[in-house]
Design a protein around this motif. Structure first.
Motif, PDB file in Angstrom:
ATOM      1  N   ASP A 100       0.822  -1.216   0.000  1.00 19.79           N
ATOM      2  CA  ASP A 100       0.000   0.000   0.000  1.00 19.79           C
ATOM      3  C   ASP A 100       0.855   1.265   0.000  1.00 19.79           C
ATOM      4  OD1 ASP A 100      -2.317  -1.461  -0.031  1.00 19.79           O
ATOM      5  OD2 ASP A 100      -2.715  -1.280   2.115  1.00 19.79           O
ATOM      6  N   LEU A 101       2.051   1.175   0.584  1.00 26.19           N
ATOM      7  CA  LEU A 101       2.965   2.323   0.591  1.00 26.19           C
ATOM      8  C   LEU A 101       3.645   2.524  -0.763  1.00 26.19           C
ATOM      9  CD1 LEU A 101       4.725   1.987   4.082  1.00 26.19           C
ATOM     10  CD2 LEU A 101       2.958   3.634   3.412  1.00 26.19           C
ATOM     11  N   GLY A 102       3.443   1.570  -1.662  1.00 29.81           N
ATOM     12  CA  GLY A 102       3.998   1.707  -3.002  1.00 29.81           C
ATOM     13  C   GLY A 102       5.279   0.935  -3.242  1.00 29.81           C
ATOM     14  N   ALA A 123      12.407  -1.805   0.998  1.00 26.11           N
ATOM     15  CA  ALA A 123      11.461  -2.332   1.987  1.00 26.11           C
ATOM     16  C   ALA A 123      11.990  -3.624   2.591  1.00 26.11           C
ATOM     17  CB  ALA A 123      10.096  -2.565   1.353  1.00 26.11           C
ATOM     18  N   PHE A 124      12.079  -3.642   3.937  1.00 24.74           N
ATOM     19  CA  PHE A 124      12.618  -4.796   4.643  1.00 24.74           C
ATOM     20  C   PHE A 124      11.640  -5.232   5.736  1.00 24.74           C
ATOM     21  CE2 PHE A 124      16.117  -2.666   2.699  1.00 24.74           C
ATOM     22  CZ  PHE A 124      17.026  -3.654   2.360  1.00 24.74           C
ATOM     23  N   ASP A 157      13.365   7.487   3.490  1.00 32.87           N
ATOM     24  CA  ASP A 157      13.818   6.964   2.196  1.00 32.87           C
ATOM     25  C   ASP A 157      13.467   5.490   1.997  1.00 32.87           C
ATOM     26  OD1 ASP A 157      15.253   9.441   1.703  1.00 32.87           O
ATOM     27  OD2 ASP A 157      16.682   8.720   3.211  1.00 32.87           O
ATOM     28  N   CYS A 158      13.154   4.793   3.070  1.00 26.14           N
ATOM     29  CA  CYS A 158      12.928   3.354   2.987  1.00 26.14           C
ATOM     30  C   CYS A 158      12.032   2.908   4.147  1.00 26.14           C
ATOM     31  CB  CYS A 158      14.259   2.591   3.017  1.00 26.14           C
ATOM     32  SG  CYS A 158      15.263   2.960   4.485  1.00 26.14           S
ATOM     33  N   SER A 159      11.681   1.618   4.166  1.00 29.03           N
ATOM     34  CA  SER A 159      10.797   1.083   5.198  1.00 29.03           C
ATOM     35  C   SER A 159      11.407  -0.156   5.839  1.00 29.03           C
ATOM     36  CB  SER A 159       9.428   0.718   4.604  1.00 29.03           C
ATOM     37  OG  SER A 159       8.762   1.859   4.131  1.00 29.03           O
ATOM     38  N   ALA A 179       8.028   4.378   5.110  1.00 26.33           N
ATOM     39  CA  ALA A 179       7.822   5.571   4.278  1.00 26.33           C
ATOM     40  C   ALA A 179       7.121   5.195   2.996  1.00 26.33           C
ATOM     41  CB  ALA A 179       9.173   6.229   3.960  1.00 26.33           C
ATOM     42  N   ARG A 180       6.241   6.079   2.538  1.00 28.67           N
ATOM     43  CA  ARG A 180       5.610   5.891   1.252  1.00 28.67           C
ATOM     44  C   ARG A 180       6.634   6.130   0.157  1.00 28.67           C
ATOM     45  NH1 ARG A 180       0.738   5.228  -0.566  1.00 28.67           N
ATOM     46  NH2 ARG A 180      -0.130   5.415   1.544  1.00 28.67           N
ATOM     47  N   MET A 181       6.636   5.248  -0.842  1.00 29.45           N
ATOM     48  CA  MET A 181       7.601   5.387  -1.932  1.00 29.45           C
ATOM     49  C   MET A 181       7.324   6.653  -2.728  1.00 29.45           C
ATOM     50  SD  MET A 181       9.994   3.140  -2.108  1.00 29.45           S
ATOM     51  CE  MET A 181      10.475   3.076  -3.815  1.00 29.45           C
TER      52      MET A 181
END
Length: 362
Positions: free
Chosen positions: A202-204, A268-269, A294-296, A356-358
């Motif tokens: 959902d965050l892209g 994304a991790f 910058d990342c999740s 974070a959303r991409m």
């Protein structure tokens, strides 16, 4: 908040039990009357279904009510009777056998010990540390004594949980196995992973990595849920990667570095433990990537580490696991036997600051 208020919150199911018991003793509910449904009691006392269930289980245990699946709860106590019937199943003590004493198990142990002493039931604790021979020796001694056993099995395929033998007076926790012939109360790690994957999509994010320590109890279920959710969402091939790693912060850091070396675009991790997630976040910051900007990064455990770092994490809901164990034990004591039911606790996703959303690509 006063000490009295703390005590009321802490022992809510005892308060509910006492109030309902007094209503039976006073004649508000008579023999043959139906009790209000769980949902009504839940709203009345502003609590959870499990808390209500524990209170009702204690009333069952003491012979005030009987519960019928699909029908409801019937009052069986007669005011003319001098005392409720005795427990139909008794134990000299409860023996809690855990694989280790990490933060999660310490929390479960503390909760169970507190509740078991209210039954009242003496409590013993042992740590087998995954040693199958020690696990079997501890179990044999407890079984010979007729104790209630609450056990987190050793991970080996030779452990009691995988033996296929009937386990008497036993509740297995945290790890489910279809061959176990006793009740099991487990965390649905696969569902936790599914919720996390849906959130990241959902965050892209279109490239997600699962960092799964080889010996983590959550890893097998999380691998399953990770793969199932990606397939269910119809994601393109290559969206998800599973990377085995050593446990702990350093293992997470090294695994994240390997992934970044192979695929610098990965942002994304999902990690099978909070420690692994903390390591991954450290490695990303060293690469000038800020988790949450910058990342999740998502961990698993909702430990003090995750809370202190403001980390998004999967909460296994160990309070609910402990409540379900108590309900299972008390229901077995009232009916005189254990069932082979498997109770799955659905984890919750605690969203904090590390996702974070991409950003749209230029």
């Amino acid at each position: 908040m006063s000490q009295e208020q703390v005590d009321v919150n802490r022992y809510l199911y005892e308060k509910i039990y006492s109030e309902l018991k007094n209503e039976i003793l006073s004649g508000t509910y008579r023999k043959g009357d139906w009790f209000p449904p769980e949902r009504v009691l839940k709203d009345r006392f502003n609590t959870t279904h499990l808390t209500v269930r524990n209170a009702l289980a204690k009333l069952v245990l003491e012979g005030f009510i009987e519960r019928y699946s699909g029908k409801g709860t019937l009052v069986i106590y007669s005011r003319e009777r001098t005392s409720p019937p005795r427990k139909s199943l008794r134990f000299p003590y409860a023996h809690l056998m855990f694989a280790g004493l990490d933060e999660a198990n310490a929390h479960i142990l503390e909760t169970l010990e507190e509740e078991l002493r209210k039954v009242p039931l003496a409590v013993r604790f042992s740590c087998h540390r995954g040693d199958v021979l020690l696990e079997q020796s501890l179990y044999r001694d407890a079984e010979e004594a007729g104790a209630l056993v609450i056990i987190e099995p050793a991970g080996s395929r030779d452990s009691l949980a995988h033996s296929g033998a009937p386990l008497r007076n036993t509740i297995v926790i945290r790890c489910a196995d279809s061959s176990v012939q006793c009740p099991q109360v487990v965390v649905d790690d696969a569902e936790g992973a599914r919720k996390a994957v849906r959130y990241l999509l959902d965050l892209g994010h279109r490239s997600i990595v699962l960092l799964a320590p080889t010996f983590s109890s959550a890893s097998p279920g999380m691998r399953q849920g990770f793969e199932e959710e990606l397939a269910a969402q119809g994601t393109p091939p290559g969206t998800g990667t599973i990377e085995s790693c050593a446990p702990g912060i350093e293992g997470g850091a090294l695994a994240a570095r390997r992934i970044r070396d192979r695929d610098p675009s990965c942002r994304a991790f999902l990690c099978a433990s909070d420690e692994t997630a903390a390591g991954a976040a450290r490695s990303l910051r060293e690469s000038a990537l800020r988790p949450g900007t910058d990342c999740s990064v998502i961990g698993c455990g909702n430990s003090r580490l995750a809370q202190g770092l403001g980390m998004t994490t999967i909460d296994p809901c160990f309070d609910r696991l402990a409540e379900r164990v108590m309900t299972t034990a008390m229901e077995a004591m009232s009916r005189g036997a254990f069932t082979d039911d498997v109770y799955r606790i659905s984890p919750e996703l605690c969203i904090r600051d590390t996702c974070a959303r991409m950003k749209p690509s230029a």
